[in-house]
Design an enzyme around this catalytic site. Structure first.
Site, PDB file in Angstrom:
ATOM      1  N   ALA A 137       0.874  -1.183   0.000  1.00 35.43           N
ATOM      2  CA  ALA A 137       0.000   0.000   0.000  1.00 35.43           C
ATOM      3  C   ALA A 137       0.904   1.225   0.000  1.00 35.43           C
ATOM      4  O   ALA A 137       2.082   1.141   0.365  1.00 35.43           O
ATOM      5  CB  ALA A 137      -0.884  -0.024   1.237  1.00 35.43           C
TER       6      ALA A 137
ATOM      7  N   GLY B  39       0.662  -5.091   0.848  1.00 35.79           N
ATOM      8  CA  GLY B  39      -0.522  -5.189  -0.016  1.00 35.79           C
ATOM      9  C   GLY B  39      -0.233  -5.895  -1.329  1.00 35.79           C
ATOM     10  O   GLY B  39      -1.130  -6.486  -1.932  1.00 35.79           O
TER      11      GLY B  39
ATOM     12  N   GLU C 196      -0.409  -9.499  -0.495  1.00 40.89           N
ATOM     13  CA  GLU C 196      -1.826  -9.809  -0.278  1.00 40.89           C
ATOM     14  C   GLU C 196      -2.577  -9.892  -1.614  1.00 40.89           C
ATOM     15  O   GLU C 196      -3.422 -10.764  -1.813  1.00 40.89           O
ATOM     16  CB  GLU C 196      -2.441  -8.745   0.643  1.00 40.89           C
ATOM     17  CG  GLU C 196      -1.875  -8.825   2.058  1.00 40.89           C
ATOM     18  CD  GLU C 196      -2.284  -7.644   2.934  1.00 40.89           C
ATOM     19  OE1 GLU C 196      -1.979  -6.489   2.560  1.00 40.89           O
ATOM     20  OE2 GLU C 196      -2.910  -7.868   3.982  1.00 40.89           O
TER      21      GLU C 196
ATOM     22  N   GLU D 295       4.734  -4.885   7.064  1.00 42.42           N
ATOM     23  CA  GLU D 295       3.921  -3.915   7.805  1.00 42.42           C
ATOM     24  C   GLU D 295       4.384  -3.748   9.250  1.00 42.42           C
ATOM     25  O   GLU D 295       4.379  -2.648   9.798  1.00 42.42           O
ATOM     26  CB  GLU D 295       2.438  -4.340   7.801  1.00 42.42           C
ATOM     27  CG  GLU D 295       1.733  -4.108   6.475  1.00 42.42           C
ATOM     28  CD  GLU D 295       1.803  -5.294   5.542  1.00 42.42           C
ATOM     29  OE1 GLU D 295       2.727  -6.126   5.669  1.00 42.42           O
ATOM     30  OE2 GLU D 295       0.931  -5.380   4.654  1.00 42.42           O
TER      31      GLU D 295
HETATM   32  N1  COA Z   1       4.592   3.245  -0.671  1.00 37.06           N
HETATM   33  C1  COA Z   1       4.964   4.420  -1.180  1.00 37.06           C
HETATM   34  N2  COA Z   1       6.082   4.610  -1.887  1.00 37.06           N
HETATM   35  C2  COA Z   1       6.857   3.527  -2.084  1.00 37.06           C
HETATM   36  C3  COA Z   1       6.545   2.265  -1.584  1.00 37.06           C
HETATM   37  C4  COA Z   1       5.338   2.136  -0.851  1.00 37.06           C
HETATM   38  N3  COA Z   1       4.923   0.972  -0.359  1.00 37.06           N
HETATM   39  N4  COA Z   1       7.511   1.403  -1.940  1.00 37.06           N
HETATM   40  C5  COA Z   1       8.416   2.117  -2.644  1.00 37.06           C
HETATM   41  N5  COA Z   1       8.028   3.387  -2.723  1.00 37.06           N
HETATM   42  C6  COA Z   1       8.688   4.506  -3.401  1.00 37.06           C
HETATM   43  C7  COA Z   1       9.892   5.025  -2.593  1.00 37.06           C
HETATM   44  O1  COA Z   1       9.465   5.922  -1.586  1.00 37.06           O
HETATM   45  C8  COA Z   1      10.673   5.696  -3.687  1.00 37.06           C
HETATM   46  O2  COA Z   1      10.074   6.930  -3.985  1.00 37.06           O
HETATM   47  P1  COA Z   1      10.981   8.234  -4.307  1.00 37.06           P
HETATM   48  O3  COA Z   1      11.786   7.871  -5.537  1.00 37.06           O
HETATM   49  O4  COA Z   1       9.989   9.310  -4.557  1.00 37.06           O
HETATM   50  O5  COA Z   1      11.856   8.434  -3.102  1.00 37.06           O
HETATM   51  C9  COA Z   1      10.452   4.783  -4.889  1.00 37.06           C
HETATM   52  O6  COA Z   1       9.267   4.065  -4.616  1.00 37.06           O
HETATM   53  C10 COA Z   1      11.567   3.778  -5.106  1.00 37.06           C
HETATM   54  O7  COA Z   1      11.776   3.090  -3.884  1.00 37.06           O
HETATM   55  P2  COA Z   1      13.212   2.701  -3.330  1.00 37.06           P
HETATM   56  O8  COA Z   1      13.056   2.338  -1.895  1.00 37.06           O
HETATM   57  O9  COA Z   1      14.196   3.774  -3.673  1.00 37.06           O
HETATM   58  O10 COA Z   1      13.511   1.437  -4.258  1.00 37.06           O
HETATM   59  P3  COA Z   1      14.416   0.157  -3.947  1.00 37.06           P
HETATM   60  O11 COA Z   1      14.394  -0.626  -5.211  1.00 37.06           O
HETATM   61  O12 COA Z   1      15.718   0.569  -3.356  1.00 37.06           O
HETATM   62  O13 COA Z   1      13.624  -0.658  -2.797  1.00 37.06           O
HETATM   63  C11 COA Z   1      11.674  -1.687  -1.812  1.00 37.06           C
HETATM   64  C12 COA Z   1      12.403  -1.261  -3.113  1.00 37.06           C
HETATM   65  C13 COA Z   1      10.334  -2.243  -2.284  1.00 37.06           C
HETATM   66  C14 COA Z   1      12.483  -2.758  -1.087  1.00 37.06           C
HETATM   67  C15 COA Z   1      11.498  -0.464  -0.899  1.00 37.06           C
HETATM   68  O14 COA Z   1      10.983   0.601  -1.667  1.00 37.06           O
HETATM   69  C16 COA Z   1      10.548  -0.709   0.253  1.00 37.06           C
HETATM   70  O15 COA Z   1      10.941  -1.287   1.254  1.00 37.06           O
HETATM   71  N6  COA Z   1       9.277  -0.259   0.108  1.00 37.06           N
HETATM   72  C17 COA Z   1       8.290  -0.391   1.164  1.00 37.06           C
HETATM   73  C18 COA Z   1       7.786  -1.793   1.286  1.00 37.06           C
HETATM   74  C19 COA Z   1       6.726  -1.895   2.374  1.00 37.06           C
HETATM   75  O16 COA Z   1       6.991  -1.650   3.544  1.00 37.06           O
HETATM   76  N7  COA Z   1       5.508  -2.286   1.974  1.00 37.06           N
HETATM   77  C20 COA Z   1       4.401  -2.433   2.883  1.00 37.06           C
HETATM   78  C21 COA Z   1       3.602  -1.209   2.912  1.00 37.06           C
HETATM   79  S1  COA Z   1       2.213  -1.348   3.986  1.00 37.06           S
END
Ligand code: COA
Length: 260
Positions: A66, A111, A114, A134
């Protein structure tokens, strides 16, 4: 409905839905959830569509969860509403009555994990990573992850994933039954499509009733679930597809199903 965050491609009976926010790792903001709701309503009702492949744009993420920006400001009432809305949309996918395959091409987190679990079958690329992080954000699954993960994998493995929030690599996801198959990334969509087409070669009512028997049956006591199966079996005996399928076998020719 015009889609800002989804790409829709139709290849005869196969519809491919791509979540398209690659710069945000395809995170599910409210708009994207609304669009998923809309597209699955349309595809469910579309007589030309036999089944769906759901994937993410780019080569990094299926869906990274999400949208954390939106989650960060939600009130308790908004949080509950967002959760119920998301659960309802994922239920719609699970109960589409047509096979839905998740082609998981990278991170499937929160999400995203999910969403993949609401699909009937998951095929993953070698770089796919699954997880429910989460708990690292001080929240918990809200799109039925606590329920689908435990039902799919069993309570012990599900709780390890849910409580650590750590990622599971594609091969391990395959070993524990979270995905059906792992394939090289450049073959992912072709493999998903080939699998879906194998399913779509069968009778559409057979697919619909089988999905219904499994989905609804798993929520029932065994005897009641068997009764549901027998009732659907009785109902399918009234269809032209049943006549055609059995006749075609006896005449040693491929069946031509009409879905009637
Ligand atoms: N919600 C909002 N933005 C997200 C996101 C999420 N769940 N996952 C990634 N993004 C955004 C980042 O903020 C970043 O935005 P920016 O360029 O404006 O700063 C962009 O996507 C790229 O993410 P980044 O973290 O730089 O990429 P990465 O390839 O190094 O890492 C992940 C990828 C998926 C490992 C990492 O983004 C992450 O841990 N995301 C969150 C996962 C999460 O906790 N999901 C559960 C949510 S309830």
């Amino acid at each position: 409905m015009t889609y800002q965050n989804l790409l829709i491609e139709k290849k005869d009976a196969v519809a491919i839905v791509t979540v398209n926010r690659p710069d945000k790792r395809n995170a599910l903001n409210d708009r994207t959830m609304e669009e998923l709701d809309g597209v699955f309503t349309d595809l469910g009702a579309d007589p030309e569509t036999g089944g769906v492949i759901l994937t993410g744009a780019g080569d990094k993420a299926f869906v990274a969860g999400a949208d954390i920006g939106e989650l960060s400001t939600q009130s308790p009432v908004q949080g509950k509403e967002r959760s119920i809305r998301g659960q309802r949309i994922l239920d719609k996918i699970e109960n589409l009555g047509k096979p839905v395959i998740a082609a998981v091409n990278g991170f499937a987190l929160g999400g995203g994990c999910e969403l993949a679990m609401a699909c009937h079958v998951r095929i993953a690329s070698e770089n796919a990573r699954f997880g429910t992080p989460e708990v690292k954000l001080g929240i918990m699954c809200g799109y039925a992850g606590t329920q689908r993960l435990a039902r799919l994998l069993g309570k012990g493995i599900a709780l390890e994933i849910l409580l650590t929030g750590e990622m599971v690599e594609a091969r391990e996801a395959h070993r524990i039954g979270l995905v059906n198959k792992v394939v090289p990334q450049d073959k992912l969509l072709a493999e998903a499509e080939a699998l879906l087409r194998k399913m779509l070669a069968n009778g559409p009512i057979s697919l619909r009733f089988t999905l219904e028997a499994v989905n609804a049956g798993l929520e029932m006591p065994f005897a009641q679930a068997q009764y549901l199966e027998a009732t659907l079996f009785g109902l399918i005996c009234t269809t032209g597809d049943m006549k055609e399928g059995t006749k075609a076998f006896l005449e040693k020719r491929p069946a031509k199903f009409q879905g009637k």
